[in-house]
Design a protein around this motif. Structure first.
Motif, mmCIF file in Angstrom:
data_model
loop_
_atom_site.group_PDB
_atom_site.id
_atom_site.type_symbol
_atom_site.label_atom_id
_atom_site.label_comp_id
_atom_site.label_asym_id
_atom_site.label_seq_id
_atom_site.Cartn_x
_atom_site.Cartn_y
_atom_site.Cartn_z
ATOM 1 N N GLY A 79 6.304 2.828 -10.697
ATOM 2 C CA GLY A 79 6.242 2.124 -9.371
ATOM 3 C C GLY A 79 7.666 2.851 -8.520
ATOM 4 O O GLY A 79 7.363 2.892 -7.407
ATOM 5 N N ASP A 82 6.380 5.981 -7.242
ATOM 6 C CA ASP A 82 5.686 5.801 -6.089
ATOM 7 C C ASP A 82 6.356 5.668 -4.834
ATOM 8 O O ASP A 82 5.963 5.902 -3.733
ATOM 9 C CB ASP A 82 4.523 4.812 -6.344
ATOM 10 N N MET A 83 7.373 4.539 -5.042
ATOM 11 C CA MET A 83 8.410 4.136 -3.722
ATOM 12 C C MET A 83 9.025 5.436 -3.290
ATOM 13 O O MET A 83 8.960 5.673 -2.123
ATOM 14 C CB MET A 83 9.344 3.041 -4.390
ATOM 15 N N ALA A 86 6.552 7.510 -1.340
ATOM 16 C CA ALA A 86 6.302 6.951 -0.058
ATOM 17 C C ALA A 86 7.525 6.994 0.802
ATOM 18 O O ALA A 86 7.209 7.029 2.144
ATOM 19 C CB ALA A 86 5.802 5.571 -0.419
ATOM 20 N N VAL A 96 8.686 0.555 3.367
ATOM 21 C CA VAL A 96 8.128 1.041 1.970
ATOM 22 C C VAL A 96 8.914 0.416 0.917
ATOM 23 O O VAL A 96 8.093 0.007 -0.141
ATOM 24 C CB VAL A 96 8.350 2.775 2.138
ATOM 25 N N HIS A 100 7.102 -2.058 -2.187
ATOM 26 C CA HIS A 100 7.152 -1.457 -3.453
ATOM 27 C C HIS A 100 7.973 -2.372 -4.292
ATOM 28 O O HIS A 100 7.814 -2.782 -5.406
ATOM 29 C CB HIS A 100 7.537 -0.008 -3.299
ATOM 30 N N ARG A 103 6.327 -5.562 -5.048
ATOM 31 C CA ARG A 103 5.159 -5.509 -6.014
ATOM 32 C C ARG A 103 5.881 -5.308 -7.349
ATOM 33 O O ARG A 103 5.528 -5.686 -8.406
ATOM 34 C CB ARG A 103 4.454 -4.127 -5.622
ATOM 35 N N LEU A 104 6.975 -4.857 -7.607
ATOM 36 C CA LEU A 104 7.987 -4.435 -9.034
ATOM 37 C C LEU A 104 8.269 -5.925 -9.325
ATOM 38 O O LEU A 104 8.178 -6.318 -10.633
ATOM 39 C CB LEU A 104 8.837 -3.630 -8.769
ATOM 40 N N ASP A 136 -0.564 -6.249 -1.121
ATOM 41 C CA ASP A 136 -1.303 -5.150 -0.958
ATOM 42 C C ASP A 136 -1.635 -5.141 0.678
ATOM 43 O O ASP A 136 -1.819 -3.816 1.093
ATOM 44 C CB ASP A 136 -2.613 -5.596 -1.748
ATOM 45 N N HIS A 139 1.669 -3.650 2.484
ATOM 46 C CA HIS A 139 1.511 -2.043 1.931
ATOM 47 C C HIS A 139 0.375 -1.121 2.886
ATOM 48 O O HIS A 139 0.724 -0.269 3.187
ATOM 49 C CB HIS A 139 1.557 -1.898 0.458
ATOM 50 N N SER A 143 1.183 1.513 5.524
ATOM 51 C CA SER A 143 0.680 2.924 5.216
ATOM 52 C C SER A 143 -0.196 3.345 6.398
ATOM 53 O O SER A 143 -0.439 4.586 6.544
ATOM 54 C CB SER A 143 -0.336 2.948 3.903
#
Length: 165
Positions: A79, A82-83, A86, A96, A100, A103-104, A136, A139, A143
């Motif tokens: 994660g 990915d952060m 991004a 961003v 993230h 989500r974590l 989601d 995000h 995005s």
């Protein structure tokens, strides 16, 4: 860790795990800050806030077996990577990191609910799913280059935190 008269002070298992999380988050903050120095303060603040939230989430992390903890930290590392990827893109780094980090945090609550097993409240799983959906959506909007509101995400996360603590 501080030294005492008898040598280095020993950290309890949960303190070791929380320190491990802090080091991982600090490493990610440094990596992202180097790639995006213009947003270094926001990145460090966002990950410091995540660290504080994870400290509350994982107050019983010493009860998690080694295999489960290793799987969790592998997911955390993924994660964070990915952060970082991004954050190197065009989107607002603050958005961003927020998406993230949220989500974590939710992933941390999942681990805590899994630890509770059958004793975990059903509403906790529903709140986790609701927070994950809001994150989601947020995000996806970030995005797509949009500037979404955080109000629904914050509401869902606060409901989760309130029910789980």
């Amino acid at each position: 860790m501080t030294d005492g008269l008898d040598g280095p002070a020993q950290l309890r298992p949960e303190e070791l795990r929380l320190e491990e999380l802090r080091r991982r988050l600090d490493g990610a903050a440094e990596q992202i800050s180097q790639a995006r120095p213009d947003a270094a303060a926001d990145v460090r603040a966002g990950l410091a806030e995540l660290n504080e939230r994870l400290r509350r989430v994982h107050e019983f992390c010493d009860e998690v077996d080694e295999r489960t903890w290793a799987a969790y930290t592998t997911g955390l590392d993924r994660g964070l990577a990915d952060m970082a990827m991004a954050a190197a893109g065009e989107a607002s780094v603050d958005d961003v990191v927020y998406a993230h980090a949220g989500r974590l945090e939710v992933d941390g609550w999942v681990l805590r609910l899994d630890l509770a097993g059958r004793d975990a409240p059903v509403e906790g799983r529903e709140l986790v799913a609701g927070a994950a959906r809001e994150l989601d959506d947020y995000h996806a909007a970030v995005s797509a280059g949009e500037a979404p509101s955080r109000a629904d995400v914050e509401r869902a996360l606060n409901e989760l935190r309130g029910a789980a603590e």
